[in-house]
Every structure is written in C-alpha cells, then in structure tokens.
Design a protein around this motif. Sequence first.
Motif, PDB file in Angstrom:
ATOM      1  N   UNK A  52       0.834  -1.190   0.000  1.00  0.00           N
ATOM      2  CA  UNK A  52       0.000   0.000   0.000  1.00  0.00           C
ATOM      3  C   UNK A  52       0.879   1.254   0.000  1.00  0.00           C
ATOM      4  N   UNK A  53       0.593   2.171  -0.942  1.00  0.00           N
ATOM      5  CA  UNK A  53       1.382   3.401  -0.974  1.00  0.00           C
ATOM      6  C   UNK A  53       0.712   4.484  -0.152  1.00  0.00           C
ATOM      7  N   UNK A  54      -0.586   4.324   0.097  1.00  0.00           N
ATOM      8  CA  UNK A  54      -1.324   5.354   0.824  1.00  0.00           C
ATOM      9  C   UNK A  54      -2.575   4.739   1.435  1.00  0.00           C
ATOM     10  N   UNK A  55      -2.938   5.127   2.669  1.00  0.00           N
ATOM     11  CA  UNK A  55      -4.135   4.536   3.288  1.00  0.00           C
ATOM     12  C   UNK A  55      -5.431   4.871   2.552  1.00  0.00           C
ATOM     13  N   UNK A  56      -5.457   5.984   1.814  1.00  0.00           N
ATOM     14  CA  UNK A  56      -6.661   6.306   1.047  1.00  0.00           C
ATOM     15  C   UNK A  56      -6.602   5.612  -0.303  1.00  0.00           C
ATOM     16  N   UNK A  57      -7.673   4.947  -0.678  1.00  0.00           N
ATOM     17  CA  UNK A  57      -7.690   4.259  -1.962  1.00  0.00           C
ATOM     18  C   UNK A  57      -8.169   5.226  -3.046  1.00  0.00           C
TER      19      UNK A  57
END
Lengths: 95, 478
Positions: A52-57
């Motif tokens: 995952x690069x960021x918690x927001x998809x």
Amino acid sequence: MSLSSADVQSIAHLARLSIEDQDIPEYARNLSDILNFVEQLGKVDTKGVDPMAHPLDMAQRLRVDEVSESDQRELFQSIAPATEAGLYLVPRVIE
Amino acid sequence: MEWETVIGLEIHAQLATKSKIFSGASTAYGAAPNTQACAVDLGLPGVLPVLNKDVVRMAVKFGLAIGAKVAPRSVFARKNYFYPDLPKGYQISQYELPVVEQGMLEIELEDGSTKNVGVTRAHLEEDAGKSMHEDFEGMSGIDLNRAGTPLLEIVSEPDLRSAKEAVAYMKKLHSLVRYLEICDGNMQEGSFRCDANVSVRPKGQKEFGTRAELKNLNSFRFVERAINIEVERQIDLLESGGTVVQETRLYDSVKNETRSMRTKEEANDYRYFPDPDLLPLDIEPAFIDQVRATLPELPDEKRRRFIDEYKLSVYDAGVLTSSREMADFFEAVVRESGGQAKMSANWVMGDFSGALNKDGLEIGDSPVTPTMLGQLLQRIADNTISGKIAKEVFEAMWNGEGMPDDIIEKRGLKQVTDTGAIEAMIDEVLAANPGQVEQYKGGKDKLLGFFVGQVMKLSKGKANPAQLNELLKKKLAE
C-alpha cells in the motif's frame, strides 16, 4: 528484533537529534519494543496483496500549470531569524 | 593490463513548466532572490503539495519518445536529508515506482556506427534551492526560488564504454528533450545537468569495478574531460596496487581534476518512504494516447527523412537535425529557394551557422530569414550572381541591408554574362601581361588560374566563372 546502542546513535544522527549517552539504553529498549510489536504483522499471509502506498484508496488529483502565487517575500522573511539582500541567512554550510 | 571503462549517466532535465511541480509559484529564471518561493516551497507548516498536470504530461511524452514503459501507477517518496536549501528536510522524489521505466536511446558513434543505450528509468522530483557561501560573514545565503522546480531525472544503464560515448548519449538526450519541448536545455542556467557514474574493470571481466560518482559536469566538454581524467586516476590507482573507494567526486574544471567530496565517509541513508501528502499517481491509457498524438517527428526519423528526401549525407543530415530549430530553418530555406537542397544545406551549415556563432545568436534571433536566404540561393542557381559574390550579399543581409535582390541591385553586383563584355576584359588582361601569355603558350598551364584571377579582379568578381573559363581558354588557344 532489538536495536543496539550504535543503531540508536546512528538514527539520532540522521534525524539531527541530540541525545544523552545515559538515555541510550532506554531508547534502544523502547524502540525495540515498538519494532517487535509491529513485527506481529509479519505473521499475516500477504501473498497477492500489493504494497500500500497510501491509506486512502484514491488517485492523485492534478492541478493546471498556472502561476497562482504572488511574491510574499517580505511577509515570509518577517519571521526569519536573519536575512540579507533578499536571502535567508543560515549558519555557514560548506561541504 | 587492458582496462575497460564503464559509465552510466544521471541527467536532470528541468521541465519547461510555468509553475512549480507542487505549487503555483513561478519557475521563471533570474528573478530576485526568494520572490518566487511560496509557502509550499518554503515548507511552512500546514501546506500541502498538489501535483502539476503538465509535469506528468511531459514525463509521459519523454517515456513514449524513448519507447519506455509508462507506469499506470507511480508513487512519490520522501528522500530525507538535511541541508539548508531543502527547507522541508526531505526532497519529494520517486523511488520504487518511477513514472517511466526501461527505454532505449540510439546514439551515433564517431565511426558512423550506432549503439543502443538503455534508459533504466526516469522519475519526477523537485529541485532544491541555491546556497551562496561567499559574501556573508560566517553565514550562508539561501535563495529558494529554484526549490520546487520540476525535474525529470533520467538514469541510463551502465552501457557506455568511453567518455566519447557518454557525450554522444548526453547530446542525443539534450536534442531529444528540446525536440519534445519539455526542457529548454539551457546548461548555463542549470536546466540540463549531468552526473556520471564511472568505473573501470580488466577487459573481459564480468563484474563491474567500484564506481565513483562525478558531480558538477555542466557542459559537454567538461563531461568528456572529467570522465577521462577520472578513468586515468582509477587505472593509476589500481595499477599501483590501490583500490577505488565508492564516493562522490567533484570535477574542478580549472585544475582539470576530480576530488573527493568528503562528507565524513558516511554512507548515504536517505530513508525513503512513500510521501503521505501525495496519493499515488494514476496515468490512464486515454491520457497516454492523448500525449502520443502530440509527439513531433523525432530526431532519428527526421534524419532518415532528410537523407531520403533531400539526398543529404549522413553527416549533413545529422548536423541539420541536431536541433528542431535548425531543421525547421533548413527546410524553410529549401522551400524558399525552390528546392535547392544541397545548396541550402551548405549555406545553413556554413555561412549561416558561422555568422550565428560569431555573434553568439540563436536561430530565433537571426537577422537573416529563410525567405532572404532562399532568394539568395535562387540568384546563385539562376546565375544572377556567383557563389563568391553571394557571400558579400549574405554579409550585407546579415547587417540589415534588406532582401538579396535589393542588395544586388543597389550595389550593382549582377553577374556579367555578356560574352562581349567578358571577352573585352580578357583582351585587356592578356594585353597587359604579355610575358605570362608567352609562358602559358610555352606549356605553363598553371598560369590559367592567374589569368582567371586577373579578369575576376577587373570585373570586381562579377564575371560568370564558367563563361570566363571557357572564353579564356579559347582566347589563349588562338
């Protein structure tokens, strides 16, 4: 996983943090505890899961290439410790 | 022992946007210090970066031009280090998932052969500010106008085997980014910068030797000299039993040497991690198609077309396509001259380029337009003037005296093609030089040149050379 005193010193140096020698064993213990706590995640089977690069998809929104900022040098430099000829002055750095 | 040089280049091309990569501050060069550094560029608390769409478009354009993979999803990462011209304490860059991967660039070598050089990756990042260490007692002055300027870092495979190849690759890339109009290529202003990773190994050995990274190579000439001097240093070191240390070395163009930038010998540890302020960058196929539709004719295609269409030599085609401005100018001259391709090539590469160089001008600033040069070539082709007189007309045009026809008219430069007039001048010259005529008739053929020169002088260079030669030979044979 447990961190050595040398690890703690090196991390502190990279972060430009000044720490007392007497505190190093405690930092090493605390940081190791945190790492061990997180290490439990290693037991989860993540085969086929993309990192995952960021918690927001969501994807990055883009802005149009336009100059929208005006010169506010005076305002910004009013809170700087030292300025001269429009430059910010800092303790001398030379490699 | 025979050594082999191994070189990889990292090139930073400044992308030609109006505003910065993550803020709306201007990127114009040469502004007063810190007048183009906004809250985002200064790293003030509470600000957020927002990515510039044109930066993405330019990176995609570059990727397509070198046949690379454009990543459907790429990620921005923080590269952490402390330096006063980097106010946030990190540079926003790309690490594991760059926007462009695995491209290829074809370079031409001196012997006329070509070589494919791999491009490992190209990633987007922000530039840092500038530090000035002189003039401030015990202090350094920081200008953050450049902070946040968009850069495309283009990393080659270690495919280059000599300083000459490295320069050929760099020139090719320089020409390409300018064709693509994604970078102005101005090396003095730092818009196109190069670092070189250089190592040597015994010929035939598979493993690479330990490399040094050379910095501060801000001209094609310096790249070549710095690499050569560094290769020499490494070979000397190895042959005298020493070892090469992996380090960053600065090229000093005054002393023509490289020297270690000793930063306490500590290994760089940038602790990259995905920047939580920026979401992943998704590039849709439709966007890629849109960008693809804007690709211009690329230098290699143009060169091949010039060879086919204008029957130019490989060399001439290479010179004329080295920049888009030069190629466009040449093609306009061909059109305006009524299709005199070879002559256009000679004049554009010769007198025209020479005049630009002499006055330090770019093609865009030239006082001579394609229409003017085209008309001049037509006058040579239709025998109104000789090639020699044309040089005089060109100079007059360059100095702002107007169109060739007006200059020819005003200065009375029209070629003399009237047989009677030329014969009269020949008679005058022969009469004035009886001794030489005697010698010529006695077999001294070389004197023909002397007579031609004398008649030309008499005609003030205006006699038609072909007619003059023919008539002169006839007269002397009488």
